[in-house]
Design a protein around this motif. Structure first.
Motif, PDB file in Angstrom:
ATOM      1  N   PHE A 153      -4.647   1.186  10.368  1.00  0.00           N
ATOM      2  CA  PHE A 153      -4.048   2.097   9.349  1.00  0.00           C
ATOM      3  C   PHE A 153      -4.050   1.635   8.010  1.00  0.00           C
ATOM      4  CE2 PHE A 153      -2.238   2.696  13.705  1.00  0.00           C
ATOM      5  CZ  PHE A 153      -1.705   3.813  13.827  1.00  0.00           C
ATOM      6  N   SER A 154      -3.947   2.343   7.111  1.00  0.00           N
ATOM      7  CA  SER A 154      -4.085   2.194   5.861  1.00  0.00           C
ATOM      8  C   SER A 154      -2.801   2.220   4.881  1.00  0.00           C
ATOM      9  CB  SER A 154      -5.185   2.791   4.788  1.00  0.00           C
ATOM     10  OG  SER A 154      -5.342   2.378   3.669  1.00  0.00           O
ATOM     11  N   THR A 155      -2.329   1.500   3.794  1.00  0.00           N
ATOM     12  CA  THR A 155      -1.449   1.848   3.058  1.00  0.00           C
ATOM     13  C   THR A 155      -1.557   3.232   2.247  1.00  0.00           C
ATOM     14  OG1 THR A 155      -2.357   0.501   1.374  1.00  0.00           O
ATOM     15  CG2 THR A 155      -0.819  -0.417   2.573  1.00  0.00           C
ATOM     16  N   ILE A 156      -0.667   3.892   1.771  1.00  0.00           N
ATOM     17  CA  ILE A 156      -0.733   5.120   1.061  1.00  0.00           C
ATOM     18  C   ILE A 156      -0.852   5.372  -0.149  1.00  0.00           C
ATOM     19  CG2 ILE A 156       0.841   7.247   0.843  1.00  0.00           C
ATOM     20  CD1 ILE A 156       2.409   6.772   3.333  1.00  0.00           C
ATOM     21  N   ASP A 161       2.662  -3.061  -1.415  1.00  0.00           N
ATOM     22  CA  ASP A 161       2.559  -4.368  -0.560  1.00  0.00           C
ATOM     23  C   ASP A 161       3.435  -4.532   0.683  1.00  0.00           C
ATOM     24  OD1 ASP A 161       5.075  -4.184  -2.102  1.00  0.00           O
ATOM     25  OD2 ASP A 161       4.905  -6.269  -3.193  1.00  0.00           O
ATOM     26  N   LYS A 162       4.189  -3.504   0.948  1.00  0.00           N
ATOM     27  CA  LYS A 162       4.764  -3.351   2.029  1.00  0.00           C
ATOM     28  C   LYS A 162       4.862  -2.043   2.960  1.00  0.00           C
ATOM     29  CE  LYS A 162       9.472  -2.922   1.258  1.00  0.00           C
ATOM     30  NZ  LYS A 162      10.832  -3.221   0.965  1.00  0.00           N
ATOM     31  N   ILE A 163       4.767  -2.421   4.296  1.00  0.00           N
ATOM     32  CA  ILE A 163       4.960  -1.100   4.980  1.00  0.00           C
ATOM     33  C   ILE A 163       5.937  -1.436   6.231  1.00  0.00           C
ATOM     34  CG2 ILE A 163       2.322  -0.612   4.718  1.00  0.00           C
ATOM     35  CD1 ILE A 163       1.699  -2.124   7.451  1.00  0.00           C
ATOM     36  N   HIS A 164       6.528  -0.090   6.557  1.00  0.00           N
ATOM     37  CA  HIS A 164       7.396  -0.120   7.676  1.00  0.00           C
ATOM     38  C   HIS A 164       6.851   0.346   8.913  1.00  0.00           C
ATOM     39  CE1 HIS A 164      11.615   1.769   8.769  1.00  0.00           C
ATOM     40  NE2 HIS A 164      11.665   0.227   9.433  1.00  0.00           N
ATOM     41  N   ILE A 165       6.857  -0.498  10.079  1.00  0.00           N
ATOM     42  CA  ILE A 165       6.390  -0.425  11.327  1.00  0.00           C
ATOM     43  C   ILE A 165       7.643   0.116  12.216  1.00  0.00           C
ATOM     44  CG2 ILE A 165       5.183  -1.181  13.287  1.00  0.00           C
ATOM     45  CD1 ILE A 165       3.447  -1.128  10.997  1.00  0.00           C
ATOM     46  N   GLN A 166       7.428   1.758  12.599  1.00  0.00           N
ATOM     47  CA  GLN A 166       8.355   2.025  13.400  1.00  0.00           C
ATOM     48  C   GLN A 166       7.808   2.238  14.886  1.00  0.00           C
ATOM     49  OE1 GLN A 166       9.317   5.061  10.428  1.00  0.00           O
ATOM     50  NE2 GLN A 166      11.561   4.421  11.015  1.00  0.00           N
ATOM     51  N   VAL A 167       8.174   1.795  15.947  1.00  0.00           N
ATOM     52  CA  VAL A 167       7.496   1.910  17.258  1.00  0.00           C
ATOM     53  C   VAL A 167       8.346   3.032  17.820  1.00  0.00           C
ATOM     54  CG1 VAL A 167       7.008   0.835  19.132  1.00  0.00           C
ATOM     55  CG2 VAL A 167       6.852  -0.394  17.027  1.00  0.00           C
ATOM     56  N   TYR A 168       7.799   3.851  18.514  1.00  0.00           N
ATOM     57  CA  TYR A 168       8.540   4.924  19.185  1.00  0.00           C
ATOM     58  C   TYR A 168       7.635   5.363  20.661  1.00  0.00           C
ATOM     59  CZ  TYR A 168      10.754   6.611  14.963  1.00  0.00           C
ATOM     60  OH  TYR A 168      11.352   6.910  13.773  1.00  0.00           O
ATOM     61  N   LEU A 189       1.408  -7.625   1.215  1.00  0.00           N
ATOM     62  CA  LEU A 189      -0.152  -7.328   1.489  1.00  0.00           C
ATOM     63  C   LEU A 189      -0.908  -7.452   0.532  1.00  0.00           C
ATOM     64  CD1 LEU A 189       0.950  -3.890   3.518  1.00  0.00           C
ATOM     65  CD2 LEU A 189       0.378  -5.891   4.579  1.00  0.00           C
ATOM     66  N   LYS A 190      -2.082  -7.823   0.951  1.00  0.00           N
ATOM     67  CA  LYS A 190      -3.200  -7.946   0.006  1.00  0.00           C
ATOM     68  C   LYS A 190      -4.250  -7.010   0.196  1.00  0.00           C
ATOM     69  CE  LYS A 190      -1.119 -11.945  -1.026  1.00  0.00           C
ATOM     70  NZ  LYS A 190      -0.339 -11.943  -2.469  1.00  0.00           N
ATOM     71  N   PRO A 191      -4.342  -6.159  -0.874  1.00  0.00           N
ATOM     72  CA  PRO A 191      -5.468  -5.088  -0.894  1.00  0.00           C
ATOM     73  C   PRO A 191      -7.040  -5.641  -0.377  1.00  0.00           C
ATOM     74  CG  PRO A 191      -4.202  -4.980  -2.980  1.00  0.00           C
ATOM     75  CD  PRO A 191      -4.002  -6.406  -2.420  1.00  0.00           C
ATOM     76  N   ASN A 192      -7.588  -4.707   0.223  1.00  0.00           N
ATOM     77  CA  ASN A 192      -8.956  -5.265   0.959  1.00  0.00           C
ATOM     78  C   ASN A 192     -10.053  -3.780   0.717  1.00  0.00           C
ATOM     79  OD1 ASN A 192      -7.820  -3.493   3.152  1.00  0.00           O
ATOM     80  ND2 ASN A 192      -9.495  -4.129   4.373  1.00  0.00           N
ATOM     81  N   ARG A 193      -9.414  -2.781   0.041  1.00  0.00           N
ATOM     82  CA  ARG A 193     -10.246  -1.584  -0.198  1.00  0.00           C
ATOM     83  C   ARG A 193     -10.135  -1.390  -1.598  1.00  0.00           C
ATOM     84  NH1 ARG A 193      -8.073   2.717   3.915  1.00  0.00           N
ATOM     85  NH2 ARG A 193      -9.384   4.021   2.153  1.00  0.00           N
ATOM     86  N   LYS A 220      -7.449  -8.314   5.453  1.00  0.00           N
ATOM     87  CA  LYS A 220      -8.052  -9.166   4.464  1.00  0.00           C
ATOM     88  C   LYS A 220      -7.620 -10.644   4.630  1.00  0.00           C
ATOM     89  CE  LYS A 220      -8.507 -10.272  -0.499  1.00  0.00           C
ATOM     90  NZ  LYS A 220      -8.212  -9.616  -1.801  1.00  0.00           N
ATOM     91  N   THR A 221      -6.692 -11.158   4.813  1.00  0.00           N
ATOM     92  CA  THR A 221      -6.264 -12.460   5.239  1.00  0.00           C
ATOM     93  C   THR A 221      -6.260 -12.839   6.829  1.00  0.00           C
ATOM     94  OG1 THR A 221      -3.983 -11.831   5.059  1.00  0.00           O
ATOM     95  CG2 THR A 221      -4.654 -12.342   3.168  1.00  0.00           C
ATOM     96  N   GLY A 222      -6.028 -11.884   7.601  1.00  0.00           N
ATOM     97  CA  GLY A 222      -5.936 -12.420   9.061  1.00  0.00           C
ATOM     98  C   GLY A 222      -4.594 -12.489   9.298  1.00  0.00           C
ATOM     99  N   LYS A 223      -3.617 -12.451   8.378  1.00  0.00           N
ATOM    100  CA  LYS A 223      -2.219 -12.875   8.663  1.00  0.00           C
ATOM    101  C   LYS A 223      -1.788 -11.982   9.910  1.00  0.00           C
ATOM    102  CE  LYS A 223       1.088 -11.541   5.665  1.00  0.00           C
ATOM    103  NZ  LYS A 223       2.013 -11.453   4.656  1.00  0.00           N
TER     104      LYS A 223
END
Length: 336
Positions: A153-156, A161-168, A189-193, A220-223
Motif C-alpha cells: 500500500f502507498s501513502t496518499i 509520514d503517518k498512516i492509520h492501519i485499521q484491521v477489519y 515514514l520515509k519516502p521511497n517514491r 525503504k528502511t525495512g522497519k
C-alpha cells in the motif's frame, strides 16, 4: 449479572415449560439463518443441492424436529442418522486438538477462515476522486489456514509520514461496515517514491489457532511494526447518535423539499453526490457511532456535514472539496 433478582438482590431461577410451537417461533430467525448458511456453503462450493450425496446433521440443536424438516425440504433428501450429532462435534474437536498438538492423525481436517480479513484503504476513482473507507481484503473468506498473505500500500499525499492501519473482518465493500478487530499507527515514514510517497507492505499471518499477526514493513528502511490489536466498546448516547445520523442522512435525499415561510410554496431541489463524497459521508455516519467519541468532536463532524450539504445544494464543487478536506481531518482525529 442475572435476568431477575428478588427485592433483597438475590438471583432468581426461572423455570417455564415451553410448547413446541412456541419454541419454534422463538428460534425462527435462527432457522432462517441456518438455511441461508446452507445456501452460502453451496454457492462457495459451486454446487447445487441435488449434487449433494449425503446430508449430515451435526450438533445437539439439530435434534429439533423443525430443523430436520426444514433441512429435508431445502436439500431434497433426508439427513443421515448413523452419526451421533453430539459425538460428531466432540470427535471433530479431538481431531483438531491432535493436529494442533502435532499428533499423527489418520484423517484430513481442513480449517478455513469464515470471514475475509483486511484493512481500510482509500482508492482513486476514474474521475480522480479520493474514495476513503474501502475494504482491502488480504485473506479471503474460506481460505485454508494456516495462511500468510501480503499486499503493498502507498501513502496518499506527498510528505505523509503517518498512516492509520485499521484491521477489519467481514465481506462489505465499505470497511467500516465490517467488524473492527483493532487498529494502530505507523509513524516516521520515509519516502521511497516520486512525489515523496511511501510504500509499505502489510502482511497478515493467520495460524491454526486463528491468531492474526499483522506486520507492517516500510519498504525503504525495512522497519517493521507489529502490534497487538485492541478495540473499546463504549458508545455515544442513543440521542446523540440519532441526532447526528439524521443530519447526515438528509444529504442523501435526491429530492429535498424547501418550504417558503411567506408563500408556502415548495421547491424541489435535486442534489447529486459523487461516489467519493458519498463514501466520506457514510464513513462519518459510522464514526459518529464510534466508541469514546467526544460530544465536541461529534458536533464538529455534524456541523461540517451540514456545510457539505449546503455547498452541494449550491453546486459549489470547490467549497465542497474544502469542506470534505475539513471533514477528513475531523474523522482522522476521531479515529486516533
Amino acid at each position: 449479572e442475572y435476568i431477575a433478582h428478588s427485592p433483597k438482590d438475590i438471583a432468581l431461577h426461572i423455570r417455564r415449560e415451553v410448547k413446541r410451537h412456541e419454541f419454534e417461533e422463538i428460534i425462527e430467525e435462527k432457522l432462517k439463518n441456518t438455511l441461508a448458511l446452507i445456501d452460502k456453503a453451496l454457492k462457495d462450493a459451486e454446487l447445487e443441492a441435488n449434487q449433494i450425496d449425503r446430508v449430515l446433521l451435526v450438533g445437539g440443536s439439530t435434534r429439533s424436529p423443525i430443523v430436520w424438516d426444514l433441512v429435508t425440504q431445502h436439500m431434497g433428501q433426508e439427513p443421515h442418522i448413523e452419526i451421533d450429532p453430539d459425538a460428531a462435534v466432540a470427535l471433530g474437536a479431538a481431531v483438531q486438538a491432535g493436529i494442533i498438538a502435532g499428533e499423527e492423525i489418520d484423517a484430513i481436517l481442513v480449517d478455513v477462515t469464515p470471514m475475509s480479513l483486511g484493512i481500510a484503504a482509500a482508492e482513486i476513482s476514474f474521475a480522480g476522486q479520493l474514495i476513503p473507507d474501502q475494504f482491502a481484503p488480504l485473506i479471503r473468506r474460506n481460505t485454508t489456514i494456516p495462511v500468510q498473505h501480503s499486499k503493498v500500500f502507498s501513502t496518499i499525499y506527498p510528505g505523509q509520514d503517518k498512516i492509520h492501519i485499521q484491521v477489519y473482518q467481514g465481506e462489505e465493500e465499505t470497511a467500516s461496515d465490517n467488524v473492527l478487530l483493532g487498529d494502530f499507527f505507523i509513524e516516521d515514514l520515509k519516502p521511497n517514491r516520486e512525489m515523496e510517497l511511501t510504500d509499505v507492505t502489510v502482511n497478515f499471518s493467520l495460524d491454526i489457532n486463528a491468531i492474526l499477526d499483522v506486520t507492517v514493513i516500510e519498504r525503504k528502511t525495512g522497519k517493521e511494526v507489529r502490534k497487538q490489536l485492541k478495540a473499546s466498546r463504549q458508545r455515544l448516547s442513543s440521542q446523540d447518535i440519532a441526532s447526528s445520523q439524521a443530519k447526515i442522512a438528509a444529504v442523501y435525499e435526491q429530492d429535498e423539499i424547501d418550504e417558503d415561510d411567506e408563500t408556502g410554496e415548495i421547491d424541489d431541489l435535486s442534489i447529486e453526490i459523487d461516489p467519493g463524497t458519498k463514501a466520506l459521508l457514510e464513513r462519518a455516519i459510522k464514526i459518529l457511532s464510534k466508541e469514546n467519541l467526544s460530544a465536541d468532536l461529534a458536533s464538529k463532524i455534524s456541523v461540517t456535514v451540514e456545510k457539505i450539504k449546503d455547498s452541494l445544494a449550491e453546486d459549489d464543487s470547490e467549497q465542497t472539496e474544502l469542506y470534505c478536506d475539513e471533514l477528513i481531518d475531523w474523522l482522522i482525529e476521531a479515529e486516533e
